[in-house]
Design a protein around this motif. Structure first.
Motif, PDB file in Angstrom:
ATOM      1  N   GLN A 106      46.737  -8.035 -13.266  1.00 25.11           N
ATOM      2  CA  GLN A 106      45.871  -9.146 -13.656  1.00 25.11           C
ATOM      3  C   GLN A 106      45.781  -9.264 -15.173  1.00 25.11           C
ATOM      4  OE1 GLN A 106      42.235  -8.105 -11.681  1.00 25.11           O
ATOM      5  NE2 GLN A 106      42.990  -8.652  -9.645  1.00 25.11           N
ATOM      6  N   LEU A 107      45.629  -8.137 -15.849  1.00 22.87           N
ATOM      7  CA  LEU A 107      45.535  -8.148 -17.305  1.00 22.87           C
ATOM      8  C   LEU A 107      46.833  -8.680 -17.918  1.00 22.87           C
ATOM      9  CD1 LEU A 107      43.732  -7.366 -19.718  1.00 22.87           C
ATOM     10  CD2 LEU A 107      44.826  -5.117 -19.701  1.00 22.87           C
ATOM     11  N   GLN A 108      47.972  -8.265 -17.362  1.00 24.95           N
ATOM     12  CA  GLN A 108      49.264  -8.752 -17.832  1.00 24.95           C
ATOM     13  C   GLN A 108      49.342 -10.270 -17.705  1.00 24.95           C
ATOM     14  OE1 GLN A 108      51.844  -7.028 -19.097  1.00 24.95           O
ATOM     15  NE2 GLN A 108      51.682  -4.896 -18.430  1.00 24.95           N
ATOM     16  N   ILE A 109      48.882 -10.788 -16.577  1.00 23.14           N
ATOM     17  CA  ILE A 109      48.934 -12.239 -16.341  1.00 23.14           C
ATOM     18  C   ILE A 109      48.060 -12.984 -17.329  1.00 23.14           C
ATOM     19  CG2 ILE A 109      48.294 -14.055 -14.696  1.00 23.14           C
ATOM     20  CD1 ILE A 109      49.166 -12.126 -12.455  1.00 23.14           C
ATOM     21  N   SER A 158      39.813  -6.508 -12.366  1.00 19.57           N
ATOM     22  CA  SER A 158      39.644  -6.540 -13.817  1.00 19.57           C
ATOM     23  C   SER A 158      38.371  -7.309 -14.167  1.00 19.57           C
ATOM     24  CB  SER A 158      40.847  -7.235 -14.464  1.00 19.57           C
ATOM     25  OG  SER A 158      40.597  -7.493 -15.826  1.00 19.57           O
ATOM     26  N   ILE A 159      37.606  -6.786 -15.129  1.00 18.31           N
ATOM     27  CA  ILE A 159      36.345  -7.466 -15.457  1.00 18.31           C
ATOM     28  C   ILE A 159      36.605  -8.842 -16.081  1.00 18.31           C
ATOM     29  CG2 ILE A 159      34.983  -5.363 -15.689  1.00 18.31           C
ATOM     30  CD1 ILE A 159      35.144  -5.724 -18.732  1.00 18.31           C
ATOM     31  N   ILE A 160      37.815  -9.112 -16.534  1.00 26.20           N
ATOM     32  CA  ILE A 160      38.121 -10.473 -16.986  1.00 26.20           C
ATOM     33  C   ILE A 160      38.062 -11.419 -15.792  1.00 26.20           C
ATOM     34  CG2 ILE A 160      39.897 -11.999 -17.924  1.00 26.20           C
ATOM     35  CD1 ILE A 160      40.888  -9.748 -19.615  1.00 26.20           C
ATOM     36  N   LYS A 161      38.712 -11.048 -14.696  1.00 29.98           N
ATOM     37  CA  LYS A 161      38.689 -11.876 -13.494  1.00 29.98           C
ATOM     38  C   LYS A 161      37.263 -11.967 -12.940  1.00 29.98           C
ATOM     39  CE  LYS A 161      40.864 -12.545  -8.967  1.00 29.98           C
ATOM     40  NZ  LYS A 161      39.585 -12.910  -8.302  1.00 29.98           N
ATOM     41  N   ALA A 162      36.545 -10.856 -12.932  1.00 32.75           N
ATOM     42  CA  ALA A 162      35.172 -10.860 -12.437  1.00 32.75           C
ATOM     43  C   ALA A 162      34.312 -11.807 -13.258  1.00 32.75           C
ATOM     44  CB  ALA A 162      34.605  -9.447 -12.464  1.00 32.75           C
ATOM     45  N   GLU A 216      44.963  10.643 -20.481  1.00 34.53           N
ATOM     46  CA  GLU A 216      44.541  10.128 -19.181  1.00 34.53           C
ATOM     47  C   GLU A 216      43.809   8.808 -19.370  1.00 34.53           C
ATOM     48  OE1 GLU A 216      43.639  13.658 -16.225  1.00 34.53           O
ATOM     49  OE2 GLU A 216      42.431  13.882 -18.028  1.00 34.53           O
ATOM     50  N   TYR A 217      43.772   7.998 -18.310  1.00 34.80           N
ATOM     51  CA  TYR A 217      43.063   6.725 -18.388  1.00 34.80           C
ATOM     52  C   TYR A 217      41.567   6.969 -18.611  1.00 34.80           C
ATOM     53  CZ  TYR A 217      47.111   4.038 -16.779  1.00 34.80           C
ATOM     54  OH  TYR A 217      48.336   3.439 -16.662  1.00 34.80           O
ATOM     55  N   ASN A 218      40.963   6.175 -19.519  1.00 36.85           N
ATOM     56  CA  ASN A 218      39.532   6.283 -19.786  1.00 36.85           C
ATOM     57  C   ASN A 218      38.780   5.138 -19.100  1.00 36.85           C
ATOM     58  OD1 ASN A 218      39.994   4.013 -21.402  1.00 36.85           O
ATOM     59  ND2 ASN A 218      40.135   5.229 -23.285  1.00 36.85           N
ATOM     60  N   LEU A 219      37.488   5.014 -19.398  1.00 34.26           N
ATOM     61  CA  LEU A 219      36.675   3.978 -18.741  1.00 34.26           C
ATOM     62  C   LEU A 219      37.076   2.574 -19.172  1.00 34.26           C
ATOM     63  CD1 LEU A 219      32.974   5.141 -18.308  1.00 34.26           C
ATOM     64  CD2 LEU A 219      34.792   4.919 -16.627  1.00 34.26           C
ATOM     65  N   ASN A 220      37.594   2.430 -20.385  1.00 36.02           N
ATOM     66  CA  ASN A 220      38.108   1.114 -20.779  1.00 36.02           C
ATOM     67  C   ASN A 220      39.186   0.658 -19.801  1.00 36.02           C
ATOM     68  OD1 ASN A 220      36.569   0.747 -23.161  1.00 36.02           O
ATOM     69  ND2 ASN A 220      37.962   2.075 -24.301  1.00 36.02           N
ATOM     70  N   ALA A 221      40.130   1.546 -19.530  1.00 37.37           N
ATOM     71  CA  ALA A 221      41.206   1.234 -18.588  1.00 37.37           C
ATOM     72  C   ALA A 221      40.650   0.924 -17.205  1.00 37.37           C
ATOM     73  CB  ALA A 221      42.188   2.399 -18.522  1.00 37.37           C
ATOM     74  N   PHE A 222      39.678   1.698 -16.773  1.00 38.38           N
ATOM     75  CA  PHE A 222      39.067   1.519 -15.457  1.00 38.38           C
ATOM     76  C   PHE A 222      38.470   0.118 -15.318  1.00 38.38           C
ATOM     77  CE2 PHE A 222      35.413   2.210 -12.519  1.00 38.38           C
ATOM     78  CZ  PHE A 222      36.134   2.579 -11.389  1.00 38.38           C
ATOM     79  N   LEU A 223      37.788  -0.354 -16.365  1.00 38.56           N
ATOM     80  CA  LEU A 223      37.134  -1.661 -16.306  1.00 38.56           C
ATOM     81  C   LEU A 223      38.131  -2.804 -16.207  1.00 38.56           C
ATOM     82  CD1 LEU A 223      34.343  -1.104 -18.988  1.00 38.56           C
ATOM     83  CD2 LEU A 223      34.036  -1.245 -16.514  1.00 38.56           C
ATOM     84  N   PHE A 224      39.281  -2.663 -16.845  1.00 41.66           N
ATOM     85  CA  PHE A 224      40.260  -3.753 -16.863  1.00 41.66           C
ATOM     86  C   PHE A 224      41.337  -3.614 -15.794  1.00 41.66           C
ATOM     87  CE2 PHE A 224      38.467  -4.166 -21.124  1.00 41.66           C
ATOM     88  CZ  PHE A 224      38.291  -5.541 -21.199  1.00 41.66           C
ATOM     89  N   ALA A 225      41.244  -2.580 -14.975  1.00 48.80           N
ATOM     90  CA  ALA A 225      42.247  -2.356 -13.933  1.00 48.80           C
ATOM     91  C   ALA A 225      42.042  -3.296 -12.749  1.00 48.80           C
ATOM     92  CB  ALA A 225      42.192  -0.903 -13.469  1.00 48.80           C
TER      93      ALA A 225
END
Length: 450
Positions: free
Chosen positions: A155-158, A222-226, A183-192
Motif C-alpha cells: 500500500q505504501l509503495q502504491i 497502513s495508517i495512510i489508507k486508514a 529489525e522493523y520498528n513501530l514506524n514500520a508497523f504503522l505503515f505496514a
C-alpha cells in the motif's frame, strides 16, 4: 508576501545560501518554537531573489540531511515563494524532539550545538547541552521494536507511486523503519499493510453515548489508507444543509470541510502510538468529537499550538504524510482551522487531545427575502395560500416554462416525486396550466400574484 519581513526570534533573513545554514537550522531545532529562514532577502528586508532556486532547494535538503545529527526527518519544509516578483526560498523549521541537535563534524559540543537568542545564533554551553540531552525522549517509535516482523508495504509503495515517487530497496532505512539492530520498528508497523492498529468510528442517536446506532472499525492496514478511509466516512457524515428562499439558495456543511480534514490528519500524525493506542471518532446528533492520545508534546502550550507553531510528535509519520500530500507546509493546518473556529474547540489534558466540532446551522439574517417586500412593491409577491417551495416552483416556471421535473427538483433540493405532487396541486389551484402535449411547456397564470 504582503507584509514586510524582519529578522526576529523566529525569522532569519539571508541574501544567499552560505555555510551558516546548518547553524541557523540547528538553533531553530533546539529552540522552543522553531523558525523560518528566507533565502533571497537581505538583512534590511530588501528582496534580492535566488537564482536557480530548484538547485538551491536540493542543496539545502542534502545539507540538512547529511550535516546535522539528531534526526531531522519531517522537521523541516522547503518551499518556493514569490516576493516582489522574485524567487525566494523559504525554509520552515520545527522545534525538534531529540535535542540537542548538533553539527556532525563538531559533535555534541559547544562548537557543534547552537541556540536562538533573539535574532542571534549562539553556541550552547556544556550545561545547556547536558540538560537538553537529559530530557531527550528515549521512548520514540523509531527505537521501539515492532510486535510483528512479517511486514509488507504494498500500500505504501502504491501511494508513493501515485504521487510520482518511488521507494527503492533501501526505503526501510531511508524512512527510519529499522531499529539499530536492523529489525522493523513501530514506524514500520504503522505503515505496514498487515498491522494490528484499529481505528473506531462510533455514531450515536443523541447527544450522549447511551444509544449507539453504528460502530465501524477501520485500520488493520497502513495508517495512510486508514486515514483516507476515515476522511471518506466523515465527509459522508458531514452533510450539506440547504435552504431555498427565492431567489437565493443557501448551503452550509455541518462542519467546515477544510477544518475537518486537518483535524483528522492531525489526529493521525500527532497521536501517541507508543502503547499502540489509536485515534477515535465519535459522531453525535449535534457534534463530532475527535480524540487522540498523548496530549500536547512536552513543553508546548495550547496557545503555541493554535498560533501555528509546529512540533510534530512523530516526525517520520509527518514526513511520509507530507510525501503523499496529506500534509502541506508545517503549521498551515492549524492556521486554516483557526480561520473557521476558535481555540475553544480544543480540550487538552496530559493524556488526551480532544477536538469538538459543534454542527453549524444556516444563517438567515444576511439573506434577502423577496417574499417580504414593502406593500408598495407587490407585483412579484406569490399568493400566501401555497408553501414556500411551491412559490419557488412558480418563480422558476415563470422564468422558464420548459423546466423538467428533475431540474426543478434539483433547484428545490427535494425528490422528483415531491415536485410532481406540488405541480399537481398548483395545477388544481389554477396557478399554472400546461400548453401543448409532451413537448409543451408550463404557463404561470396571473392568479398567483396578489
Amino acid at each position: 508576501m504582503e507584509n514586510e519581513i524582519i529578522e526576529s526570534q523566529h525569522t532569519e533573513l539571508k541574501r544567499e545560501l552560505t555555510d551558516k545554514l546548518e547553524r541557523i537550522v540547528i538553533a531553530f531545532l533546539n529552540s522552543k518554537d522553531g523558525g523560518i529562514i528566507y533565502l533571497g532577502i537581505d538583512d534590511d528586508g530588501s528582496v534580492i531573489g535566488v537564482e536557480n532556486p530548484d538547485k538551491v532547494q536540493l542543496q539545502i535538503a542534502d545539507r540538512l540531511k547529511n550535516n546535522i545529527r539528531g534526526e531531522t526527518l519531517g522537521l523541516f519544509d522547503i518551499v518556493l515563494e514569490k516576493c516582489d516578483g522574485k524567487n525566494v526560498v523559504k525554509v520552515i523549521v520545527s522545534s525538534g524532539t531529540e535535542k540537542p541537535y548538533y553539527l556532525k563534524e563538531k559533535g555534541m559540543t559547544s562548537e557543534g550545538c547552537f541556540i536562538r537568542n533573539g535574532s542571534r545564533v549562539e553556541n550552547m554551553t556544556s550545561a545547556m547541552i547536558e540538560k537538553a540531552f537529559a530530557r531527550r525522549t528515549r521512548n520514540t517509535l523509531s527505537v521501539m521494536k515492532s510486535p510483528r516482523q512479517d511486514l509488507k508495504f504494498e500500500q505504501l509503495q502504491i501511494y508513493y507511486q501515485t504521487h510520482g515517487k518511488k521507494l527503492n530497496d533501501q526505503f526501510a532505512s531511508s524512512l527510519n523503519f529499522l531499529t539499530e539492530d536492523g529489525e522493523y520498528n513501530l514506524n514500520a508497523f504503522l505503515f505496514a499493510d498487515n498491522n494490528d492498529i484499529t481505528i473506531k468510528i462510533a455514531k450515536f442517536a443523541g447527544t450522549d453515548k447511551t444509544q449507539l446506532i453504528e460502530n465501524e472499525e477501520y485500520g488493520f492496514c497502513s495508517i495512510i489508507k486508514a486515514c483516507k478511509d476515515v476522511l471518506d466516512k466523515l465527509n459522508v457524515e458531514n452533510r450539506t444543509l440547504a435552504r431555498v428562499t427565492y431567489p437565493f439558495r443557501q448551503e452550509q456543511r455541518l462542519i467546515d470541510s477544510d477544518s475537518l480534514r486537518e483535524a483528522v490528519i492531525n489526529a493521525f500524525v500527532h497521536n501517541d502510538y507508543s502503547d499502540l493506542m489509536s485515534p477515535a471518532f465519535y459522531i453525535f446528533s449535534d457534534r463530532l468529537e475527535i480524540v487522540s492520545y498523548g496530549g500536547l508534546i512536552d513543553g508546548m502550550s495550547k496557545e503555541e499550538l493554535v498560533s501555528g507553531c509546529s512540533r510534530p510528535r512523530n516526525r517520520e509519520i509527518m514526513r511520509i504524510f507530507k510525501d503523499v500530500d496529506l500534509v502541506e507546509q508545517l503549521g498551515t493546518g492549524m492556521n486554516k482551522m483557526m480561520k473557521a473556529y476558535t481555540p475553544d474547540i480544543f480540550t487538552v489534558s496530559p493524556n488526551f487531545f480532544h477536538t469538538v466540532f459543534a454542527y453549524k446551522s444556516l444563517e438567515t439574517k444576511n439573506v434577502p427575502n423577496v417574499l417580504n417586500v414593502p406593500n408598495s412593491d407587490k407585483s412579484n409577491v406569490p399568493n400566501d395560500e401555497i408553501s414556500e417551495r411551491q412559490k419557488l416552483i412558480l418563480s422558476l416556471l415563470k422564468n422558464d416554462g420548459n423546466l423538467t421535473l428533475a431540474q426543478i427538483a434539483k433547484e428545490c433540493d427535494v425528490s422528483e416525486k415531491t415536485i410532481k405532487r406540488d405541480i399537481a396541486e398548483l395545477k388544481s389551484l389554477e396557478f399554472i396550466s400546461r400548453e401543448g402535449s409532451t413537448r409543451g411547456k408550463w404557463v404561470v397564470l396571473d392568479k398567483w400574484l396578489k
